[in-house]
Design a protein around this motif. Structure first.
Motif, PDB file in Angstrom:
ATOM      1  N   THR A 151    -103.887  38.096  77.454  1.00 63.75           N
ATOM      2  CA  THR A 151    -104.339  38.610  76.171  1.00 63.75           C
ATOM      3  C   THR A 151    -104.379  37.566  75.069  1.00 63.75           C
ATOM      4  O   THR A 151    -104.925  37.813  73.994  1.00 63.75           O
ATOM      5  CB  THR A 151    -103.423  39.758  75.710  1.00 63.75           C
ATOM      6  OG1 THR A 151    -102.088  39.257  75.531  1.00 63.75           O
ATOM      7  CG2 THR A 151    -103.400  40.887  76.741  1.00 63.75           C
TER       8      THR A 151
ATOM      9  N   SER B 213    -108.311  40.656  82.070  1.00 70.95           N
ATOM     10  CA  SER B 213    -108.507  41.873  81.284  1.00 70.95           C
ATOM     11  C   SER B 213    -107.986  41.648  79.881  1.00 70.95           C
ATOM     12  O   SER B 213    -106.847  41.215  79.694  1.00 70.95           O
ATOM     13  CB  SER B 213    -107.744  43.041  81.931  1.00 70.95           C
ATOM     14  OG  SER B 213    -107.583  44.113  81.031  1.00 70.95           O
ATOM     15  N   ALA B 214    -108.819  41.966  78.885  1.00 70.83           N
ATOM     16  CA  ALA B 214    -108.395  41.812  77.496  1.00 70.83           C
ATOM     17  C   ALA B 214    -107.260  42.767  77.159  1.00 70.83           C
ATOM     18  O   ALA B 214    -106.453  42.500  76.252  1.00 70.83           O
ATOM     19  CB  ALA B 214    -109.577  42.057  76.561  1.00 70.83           C
ATOM     20  N   ALA B 215    -107.161  43.895  77.895  1.00 74.33           N
ATOM     21  CA  ALA B 215    -106.121  44.880  77.627  1.00 74.33           C
ATOM     22  C   ALA B 215    -104.819  44.583  78.357  1.00 74.33           C
ATOM     23  O   ALA B 215    -103.736  44.816  77.829  1.00 74.33           O
ATOM     24  CB  ALA B 215    -106.617  46.278  78.008  1.00 74.33           C
TER      25      ALA B 215
ATOM     26  N   PRO C 103    -108.145  47.882  85.336  1.00 79.26           N
ATOM     27  CA  PRO C 103    -108.697  48.018  83.982  1.00 79.26           C
ATOM     28  C   PRO C 103    -110.221  48.093  83.986  1.00 79.26           C
ATOM     29  O   PRO C 103    -110.889  47.350  84.709  1.00 79.26           O
ATOM     30  CB  PRO C 103    -108.220  46.737  83.281  1.00 79.26           C
ATOM     31  CG  PRO C 103    -107.036  46.288  84.066  1.00 79.26           C
ATOM     32  CD  PRO C 103    -107.322  46.676  85.487  1.00 79.26           C
ATOM     33  N   SER C 104    -110.764  48.994  83.175  1.00 79.64           N
ATOM     34  CA  SER C 104    -112.222  49.121  83.106  1.00 79.64           C
ATOM     35  C   SER C 104    -112.863  47.943  82.390  1.00 79.64           C
ATOM     36  O   SER C 104    -114.073  47.735  82.486  1.00 79.64           O
ATOM     37  CB  SER C 104    -112.605  50.428  82.404  1.00 79.64           C
ATOM     38  OG  SER C 104    -112.088  50.459  81.079  1.00 79.64           O
ATOM     39  N   ASP C 105    -112.065  47.151  81.678  1.00 79.62           N
ATOM     40  CA  ASP C 105    -112.611  45.990  80.970  1.00 79.62           C
ATOM     41  C   ASP C 105    -112.499  44.711  81.799  1.00 79.62           C
ATOM     42  O   ASP C 105    -112.627  43.607  81.269  1.00 79.62           O
ATOM     43  CB  ASP C 105    -111.922  45.807  79.615  1.00 79.62           C
ATOM     44  CG  ASP C 105    -110.483  45.311  79.743  1.00 79.62           C
ATOM     45  OD1 ASP C 105    -109.891  45.421  80.854  1.00 79.62           O
ATOM     46  OD2 ASP C 105    -109.937  44.821  78.735  1.00 79.62           O
ATOM     47  N   LEU C 106    -112.261  44.861  83.108  1.00 77.13           N
ATOM     48  CA  LEU C 106    -112.086  43.693  83.965  1.00 77.13           C
ATOM     49  C   LEU C 106    -113.310  42.782  83.928  1.00 77.13           C
ATOM     50  O   LEU C 106    -114.445  43.249  83.995  1.00 77.13           O
ATOM     51  CB  LEU C 106    -111.839  44.148  85.404  1.00 77.13           C
ATOM     52  CG  LEU C 106    -111.116  43.147  86.317  1.00 77.13           C
ATOM     53  CD1 LEU C 106    -109.660  43.027  85.911  1.00 77.13           C
ATOM     54  CD2 LEU C 106    -111.228  43.588  87.772  1.00 77.13           C
ATOM     55  N   SER C 107    -113.075  41.497  83.807  1.00 77.58           N
ATOM     56  CA  SER C 107    -114.138  40.497  83.887  1.00 77.58           C
ATOM     57  C   SER C 107    -113.604  39.347  84.728  1.00 77.58           C
ATOM     58  O   SER C 107    -112.465  39.373  85.186  1.00 77.58           O
ATOM     59  CB  SER C 107    -114.557  40.022  82.489  1.00 77.58           C
ATOM     60  OG  SER C 107    -113.463  39.431  81.810  1.00 77.58           O
TER      61      SER C 107
ATOM     62  N   GLN D  86    -105.581  51.904  77.832  1.00 79.08           N
ATOM     63  CA  GLN D  86    -106.342  51.058  78.749  1.00 79.08           C
ATOM     64  C   GLN D  86    -105.418  50.249  79.653  1.00 79.08           C
ATOM     65  O   GLN D  86    -105.681  50.070  80.839  1.00 79.08           O
ATOM     66  CB  GLN D  86    -107.237  50.119  77.941  1.00 79.08           C
ATOM     67  CG  GLN D  86    -107.889  48.986  78.723  1.00 79.08           C
ATOM     68  CD  GLN D  86    -109.071  49.430  79.557  1.00 79.08           C
ATOM     69  OE1 GLN D  86    -109.508  50.560  79.442  1.00 79.08           O
ATOM     70  NE2 GLN D  86    -109.569  48.552  80.403  1.00 79.08           N
TER      71      GLN D  86
END
Length: 207
Positions: free
Chosen positions: A61, A55-57, A38-42, A32
Motif C-alpha cells: 500500500t 493490491s492497493a487495498a 482483492p477485486s482491485d488486483l493488478s 475490500q
C-alpha cells in the motif's frame, strides 16, 4: 499442502516514507481488504517479464525506504507479502541484496539466504523460457503473527503443471516479513507440486 517448515530464528504504492518515521503500516483489514482475492488486483512488472500480483487495498500500500511494503494483517495480506518477498529479487531500482535484506526478517540464517540467492539467482529470462509464472497461493496456517504461505507458480515441465514455494511469514514492526531457517533455507522437506484446485488462483494475467 503440508510440510515441515521447522523454526527459523527468526508492493503501486503511495509516497515513500521512512520505516522509523512512519511506524506501523496500519493497513485496513475490513471491506475490500477482507476479500479472499482483492477485486482491485493488478500485476506489478519486474525485470525480464517477471510479474506478480499487487493490491492497493491489501498491499503493498506504500513504499518504505523505497521498497513496496505495508500489507494487511490478513491471510491474503500475508499471501501477497510472501509473493512480493519471494519475487522482489526481480524488481527494478535496487540490487538483489538490498531487496532481500528488506523482505527477509533478521535471523541467524538471513545472511546465508541472501548470499546464496545473490550467487545463484535464476535469470528472469530463464524463468520465462521455462514457462514459470505466478499462479496463486495456498495458506497452510495463519495467526495474526505468523503464517505459512505456499507461493504457487506454473511449471509446464512438472508432473502437475505447478510447483509451490512454502514461505513462513512473521509480523515484524507492523508488516509481514519472510522468515528463513537457521541454515538459510526457505523451508525443509520436499518440494511441493500442487495440482489445479489445490490452491487459490490469483486470476487475471501475469503478463
Amino acid at each position: 499442502m503440508k510440510h515441515d517448515d521447522g523454526q527459523g530464528s527468526a508492493a503501486n504504492p503511495a509516497p515513500t516514507t521512512s520505516a522509523a518515521a512512519d511506524g506501523p503500516c496500519n493497513v485496513p483489514t475490513s471491506g475490500q481488504a477482507a476479500q479472499k482475492v482483492p477485486s482491485d488486483l493488478s500485476w506489478h512488472a519486474g525485470r525480464g517479464g517477471i510479474t506478480w500480483p499487487v493490491s492497493a487495498a491489501v498491499g503493498p500500500t506504500k513504499k518504505v525506504d523505497g521498497f513496496p511494503a505495508c500489507f494487511a494483517r490478513t491471510a491474503t495480506g500475508a499471501a501477497l507479502a510472501a509473493t512480493t518477498g519471494y519475487l522482489g529479487q526481480y524488481d527494478t531500482g535496487h540490487s538483489v541484496r538490498e531487496l532481500l535484506n528488506f523482505y527477509i526478517a533478521d535471523s541467524a540464517g538471513k545472511s546465508i539466504t541472501v548470499d546464496g540467492t545473490v550467487k545463484n539467482q535464476t535469470a528472469p529470462e530463464q524463468m520465462r523460457a521455462q514457462g514459470l509464472s505466478v499462479a496463486g497461493y495456498s495458506v497452510e496456517s495463519f495467526t495474526k503473527d505468523r503464517a505459512i504461505v505456499d507461493v504457487v507458480l506454473t511449471q509446464p515441465s512438472g508432473s502437475t503443471g505447478y510447483f509451490a514455494v512454502p514461505l513462513t511469514m512473521i509480523w515484524v514492526d507492523g508488516d509481514w516479513k519472510v522468515s528463513v531457517l537457521d541454515n538459510g533455507e526457505l523451508y525443509s522437506g520436499n518440494p511441493l507440486t500442487p495440482s489445479q484446485g489445490d490452491f487459490t488462483a490469483w486470476g487475471g494475467s501475469d503478463g
